[in-house]
Design a protein around this motif. Structure first.
Motif, PDB file in Angstrom:
ATOM      1  N   HIS A 103     -47.158  31.616  47.243  1.00  0.00           N
ATOM      2  CA  HIS A 103     -46.405  32.456  48.181  1.00  0.00           C
ATOM      3  C   HIS A 103     -47.262  32.795  49.395  1.00  0.00           C
ATOM      4  CE1 HIS A 103     -44.024  35.784  49.781  1.00  0.00           C
ATOM      5  NE2 HIS A 103     -45.132  36.499  49.765  1.00  0.00           N
ATOM      6  N   LEU A 104     -48.499  33.209  49.151  1.00  0.00           N
ATOM      7  CA  LEU A 104     -49.374  33.579  50.260  1.00  0.00           C
ATOM      8  C   LEU A 104     -49.739  32.374  51.113  1.00  0.00           C
ATOM      9  CD1 LEU A 104     -51.787  36.165  48.586  1.00  0.00           C
ATOM     10  CD2 LEU A 104     -49.732  36.599  49.941  1.00  0.00           C
ATOM     11  N   GLU A 105     -49.881  31.222  50.483  1.00  0.00           N
ATOM     12  CA  GLU A 105     -50.249  30.013  51.228  1.00  0.00           C
ATOM     13  C   GLU A 105     -49.144  29.566  52.174  1.00  0.00           C
ATOM     14  OE1 GLU A 105     -53.426  27.923  48.152  1.00  0.00           O
ATOM     15  OE2 GLU A 105     -51.296  27.390  48.030  1.00  0.00           O
ATOM     16  N   VAL A 106     -47.900  29.957  51.899  1.00  0.00           N
ATOM     17  CA  VAL A 106     -46.809  29.660  52.832  1.00  0.00           C
ATOM     18  C   VAL A 106     -46.983  30.459  54.122  1.00  0.00           C
ATOM     19  CG1 VAL A 106     -44.322  29.923  53.215  1.00  0.00           C
ATOM     20  CG2 VAL A 106     -45.157  28.994  51.049  1.00  0.00           C
ATOM     21  N   PHE A 107     -47.432  31.689  53.986  1.00  0.00           N
ATOM     22  CA  PHE A 107     -47.565  32.576  55.143  1.00  0.00           C
ATOM     23  C   PHE A 107     -48.895  32.414  55.872  1.00  0.00           C
ATOM     24  CE2 PHE A 107     -44.231  34.622  52.744  1.00  0.00           C
ATOM     25  CZ  PHE A 107     -43.382  35.113  53.725  1.00  0.00           C
ATOM     26  N   ALA A 108     -49.908  31.900  55.183  1.00  0.00           N
ATOM     27  CA  ALA A 108     -51.245  31.826  55.768  1.00  0.00           C
ATOM     28  C   ALA A 108     -51.290  31.115  57.119  1.00  0.00           C
ATOM     29  CB  ALA A 108     -52.206  31.174  54.769  1.00  0.00           C
ATOM     30  N   PRO A 109     -50.649  29.928  57.288  1.00  0.00           N
ATOM     31  CA  PRO A 109     -50.714  29.255  58.598  1.00  0.00           C
ATOM     32  C   PRO A 109     -50.063  30.061  59.722  1.00  0.00           C
ATOM     33  CG  PRO A 109     -49.994  27.732  56.879  1.00  0.00           C
ATOM     34  CD  PRO A 109     -49.938  29.103  56.292  1.00  0.00           C
ATOM     35  N   GLN A 110     -49.048  30.862  59.377  1.00  0.00           N
ATOM     36  CA  GLN A 110     -48.348  31.641  60.400  1.00  0.00           C
ATOM     37  C   GLN A 110     -49.241  32.713  61.016  1.00  0.00           C
ATOM     38  OE1 GLN A 110     -44.568  33.136  58.920  1.00  0.00           O
ATOM     39  NE2 GLN A 110     -44.382  31.408  57.503  1.00  0.00           N
ATOM     40  N   VAL A 111     -50.204  33.200  60.225  1.00  0.00           N
ATOM     41  CA  VAL A 111     -51.089  34.245  60.748  1.00  0.00           C
ATOM     42  C   VAL A 111     -52.512  33.734  60.937  1.00  0.00           C
ATOM     43  CG1 VAL A 111     -49.705  36.136  59.820  1.00  0.00           C
ATOM     44  CG2 VAL A 111     -51.500  35.119  58.405  1.00  0.00           C
ATOM     45  N   GLY A 112     -52.712  32.432  60.700  1.00  0.00           N
ATOM     46  CA  GLY A 112     -53.996  31.806  60.992  1.00  0.00           C
ATOM     47  C   GLY A 112     -55.124  32.176  60.063  1.00  0.00           C
ATOM     48  N   VAL A 113     -54.832  32.233  58.747  1.00  0.00           N
ATOM     49  CA  VAL A 113     -55.896  32.533  57.790  1.00  0.00           C
ATOM     50  C   VAL A 113     -56.017  31.394  56.781  1.00  0.00           C
ATOM     51  CG1 VAL A 113     -55.597  35.026  58.031  1.00  0.00           C
ATOM     52  CG2 VAL A 113     -54.379  33.816  56.207  1.00  0.00           C
ATOM     53  N   SER A 114     -57.130  31.358  56.075  1.00  0.00           N
ATOM     54  CA  SER A 114     -57.433  30.268  55.153  1.00  0.00           C
ATOM     55  C   SER A 114     -56.922  30.540  53.739  1.00  0.00           C
ATOM     56  CB  SER A 114     -58.948  30.056  55.094  1.00  0.00           C
ATOM     57  OG  SER A 114     -59.564  31.203  54.511  1.00  0.00           O
ATOM     58  N   ARG A 115     -57.000  29.505  52.907  1.00  0.00           N
ATOM     59  CA  ARG A 115     -56.646  29.641  51.497  1.00  0.00           C
ATOM     60  C   ARG A 115     -57.589  30.623  50.807  1.00  0.00           C
ATOM     61  NH1 ARG A 115     -56.963  26.714  46.332  1.00  0.00           N
ATOM     62  NH2 ARG A 115     -54.843  26.494  45.474  1.00  0.00           N
ATOM     63  N   ALA A 116     -58.832  30.638  51.248  1.00  0.00           N
ATOM     64  CA  ALA A 116     -59.800  31.574  50.677  1.00  0.00           C
ATOM     65  C   ALA A 116     -59.372  33.021  50.922  1.00  0.00           C
ATOM     66  CB  ALA A 116     -61.179  31.329  51.271  1.00  0.00           C
ATOM     67  N   ARG A 117     -58.792  33.275  52.093  1.00  0.00           N
ATOM     68  CA  ARG A 117     -58.308  34.616  52.400  1.00  0.00           C
ATOM     69  C   ARG A 117     -57.150  34.992  51.465  1.00  0.00           C
ATOM     70  NH1 ARG A 117     -59.117  39.798  53.741  1.00  0.00           N
ATOM     71  NH2 ARG A 117     -57.277  40.710  54.735  1.00  0.00           N
ATOM     72  N   CYS A 118     -56.311  34.035  51.125  1.00  0.00           N
ATOM     73  CA  CYS A 118     -55.204  34.285  50.192  1.00  0.00           C
ATOM     74  C   CYS A 118     -55.741  34.774  48.855  1.00  0.00           C
ATOM     75  CB  CYS A 118     -54.370  33.031  49.992  1.00  0.00           C
ATOM     76  SG  CYS A 118     -53.515  32.454  51.466  1.00  0.00           S
ATOM     77  N   ARG A 119     -56.771  34.097  48.371  1.00  0.00           N
ATOM     78  CA  ARG A 119     -57.371  34.511  47.102  1.00  0.00           C
ATOM     79  C   ARG A 119     -58.048  35.870  47.230  1.00  0.00           C
ATOM     80  NH1 ARG A 119     -57.342  31.161  43.002  1.00  0.00           N
ATOM     81  NH2 ARG A 119     -56.881  28.941  43.285  1.00  0.00           N
ATOM     82  N   GLN A 120     -58.616  36.122  48.394  1.00  0.00           N
ATOM     83  CA  GLN A 120     -59.314  37.384  48.624  1.00  0.00           C
ATOM     84  C   GLN A 120     -58.353  38.566  48.548  1.00  0.00           C
ATOM     85  OE1 GLN A 120     -61.118  37.732  52.503  1.00  0.00           O
ATOM     86  NE2 GLN A 120     -62.472  39.384  51.871  1.00  0.00           N
ATOM     87  N   VAL A 121     -57.190  38.453  49.192  1.00  0.00           N
ATOM     88  CA  VAL A 121     -56.254  39.584  49.174  1.00  0.00           C
ATOM     89  C   VAL A 121     -55.588  39.728  47.809  1.00  0.00           C
ATOM     90  CG1 VAL A 121     -55.827  39.638  51.659  1.00  0.00           C
ATOM     91  CG2 VAL A 121     -54.388  38.206  50.209  1.00  0.00           C
ATOM     92  N   LEU A 122     -55.383  38.618  47.086  1.00  0.00           N
ATOM     93  CA  LEU A 122     -54.867  38.732  45.727  1.00  0.00           C
ATOM     94  C   LEU A 122     -55.818  39.545  44.857  1.00  0.00           C
ATOM     95  CD1 LEU A 122     -53.355  35.216  44.897  1.00  0.00           C
ATOM     96  CD2 LEU A 122     -52.124  37.390  45.055  1.00  0.00           C
ATOM     97  N   GLU A 123     -57.089  39.299  45.030  1.00  0.00           N
ATOM     98  CA  GLU A 123     -58.080  40.065  44.278  1.00  0.00           C
ATOM     99  C   GLU A 123     -58.077  41.527  44.713  1.00  0.00           C
ATOM    100  OE1 GLU A 123     -62.904  40.064  43.312  1.00  0.00           O
ATOM    101  OE2 GLU A 123     -62.026  38.485  44.574  1.00  0.00           O
ATOM    102  N   ALA A 124     -57.918  41.756  46.010  1.00  0.00           N
ATOM    103  CA  ALA A 124     -57.936  43.121  46.538  1.00  0.00           C
ATOM    104  C   ALA A 124     -56.799  43.968  45.987  1.00  0.00           C
ATOM    105  CB  ALA A 124     -57.874  43.096  48.067  1.00  0.00           C
ATOM    106  N   VAL A 125     -55.636  43.332  45.718  1.00  0.00           N
ATOM    107  CA  VAL A 125     -54.492  44.090  45.196  1.00  0.00           C
ATOM    108  C   VAL A 125     -54.377  43.992  43.679  1.00  0.00           C
ATOM    109  CG1 VAL A 125     -53.234  43.797  47.363  1.00  0.00           C
ATOM    110  CG2 VAL A 125     -52.807  42.206  45.465  1.00  0.00           C
ATOM    111  N   GLY A 126     -55.370  43.394  43.038  1.00  0.00           N
ATOM    112  CA  GLY A 126     -55.375  43.339  41.581  1.00  0.00           C
ATOM    113  C   GLY A 126     -54.503  42.283  40.966  1.00  0.00           C
ATOM    114  N   LEU A 127     -54.262  41.181  41.701  1.00  0.00           N
ATOM    115  CA  LEU A 127     -53.407  40.107  41.175  1.00  0.00           C
ATOM    116  C   LEU A 127     -54.160  38.789  41.005  1.00  0.00           C
ATOM    117  CD1 LEU A 127     -49.978  40.509  43.051  1.00  0.00           C
ATOM    118  CD2 LEU A 127     -50.480  41.016  40.663  1.00  0.00           C
ATOM    119  N   ASP A 128     -55.477  38.815  41.073  1.00  0.00           N
ATOM    120  CA  ASP A 128     -56.224  37.567  40.939  1.00  0.00           C
ATOM    121  C   ASP A 128     -55.973  36.903  39.586  1.00  0.00           C
ATOM    122  OD1 ASP A 128     -57.547  40.038  40.314  1.00  0.00           O
ATOM    123  OD2 ASP A 128     -59.344  38.898  39.788  1.00  0.00           O
ATOM    124  N   HIS A 129     -55.707  37.708  38.542  1.00  0.00           N
ATOM    125  CA  HIS A 129     -55.435  37.156  37.218  1.00  0.00           C
ATOM    126  C   HIS A 129     -54.084  36.454  37.143  1.00  0.00           C
ATOM    127  CE1 HIS A 129     -53.146  40.889  37.184  1.00  0.00           C
ATOM    128  NE2 HIS A 129     -52.463  40.424  36.154  1.00  0.00           N
TER     129      HIS A 129
END
Length: 299
Positions: free
Chosen positions: A97-123
């Motif tokens: 889901h995040l990877e769909v939005f990442a190109p629209q705001v100019g962020v990397s796949r690594a950033r997607c994983r980073q915010v998932l971890e920040a909100v407690g959804l990395d698992h």
């Protein structure tokens, strides 16, 4: 962080015969958490949708800084928003889901994983969203809002579906955003859900503004109260009535509405009334909120 002011100016939205938002005007400043409050159906979500360019206003305008949301070159990098916890493709994973939005705001796949971890959804990064609980979807919505690390955060009912630990977590996060200088607007239909985290309040009902101030100023509008234990509660109740205060029995004592503990203590001392206990009762902001938003209120 330099964050823009949000300015709602005479915003109006008519759906057929229904005026969902009626000449609404208020501002949201950086460095504070603003609670956007009102009962269900008050027009909060419609207002937020107009702010984000998802619904066209009938009149007025909503500005992010000096321009409307859609006029920003990359609006998703300016405003991070989460409006609905159900607006996800159930077949995608959280990471997908995040990877769909990442190109629209100019962020990397690594950033997607980073915010998932920040909100407690990395698992749950590889788990399909259709299997997420409501609380997990709320967290995924927040992760989406944070993708571009925007200076403005707009959240619609963010505590809905969260457990008590999650509610405490979101409150701390909102305070952190404000401390970083971001502009934070969070909606709720109950004041008590956001009371611990907001600095400013904007209260609407039936699409109209009912109150806008700091939370501290709103508290001054609430009726003060004190809890008193006295060996002669009947005498104390008579004194309260003479002063224009009201009393209600509560356990071994009385709740005196309309007076602070200091006022009750001073009056009892002057009248020679013995008190065994006198404590301040916190103002009932929720009662004031319901008073502000009742249909017949004319403010």
């Amino acid at each position: 962080m330099s964050a823009p002011v949000l300015a709602i100016e005479g915003l109006t939205k008519q759906f057929g015969a229904v005026r969902a938002v009626d000449d609404l005007t208020f501002t949201v400043r950086p460095g504070a958490v603003t609670g956007f409050l009102g009962p269900n159906g008050a027009g909060k979500t419609t207002t937020l949708r107009m702010l984000l360019g998802l619904t066209r206003p009938t009149g007025g305008r909503a500005l992010v800084g000096d321009r409307e949301y859609a006029a920003h070159p990359r609006p998703g990098r300016v405003v991070g928003a989460a409006l609905e916890a159900s607006s996800f493709h159930p077949g995608r994973t959280g990471l997908g889901h995040l990877e769909v939005f990442a190109p629209q705001v100019g962020v990397s796949r690594a950033r997607c994983r980073q915010v998932l971890e920040a909100v407690g959804l990395d698992h749950a990064a590889s788990q399909r969203v259709g299997r997420y609980s409501l609380g997990m979807r709320q967290r995924l919505g927040l992760a989406t809002a944070l993708l571009a690390d925007p200076p403005v955060i707009v959240l619609d009912e963010p505590t809905n579906g969260l457990d008590p630990e999650g509610i405490v977590w979101i409150r701390r996060l909102l305070r952190q955003f404000a401390a970083e200088g971001r502009t934070v607007l969070v909606s709720s239909h109950l004041l008590r859900e956001v009371e611990a985290s907001v600095d400013e309040v904007v209260v609407i009902a039936q699409g109209r503004l009912r109150h806008a101030s700091s939370l501290a100023e709103l508290r001054t509008r609430a009726t003060p109260a004190a809890y008193v234990v006295a060996p002669r509660p009947d005498v104390l109740a008579t004194l309260a009535t003479d002063r224009g205060w009201t009393t209600t029995a509560d356990g071994d004592g009385l709740v005196v509405d309309g007076a602070t503990a200091a006022e009750v203590g001073a009056a009892a001392h002057t009248a020679g009334i013995e008190l065994h206990e006198l404590v301040r009762r916190d103002v009932d902001l929720e009662a004031l909120f319901f008073e502000l938003t009742r249909p017949e209120a004319n403010r």
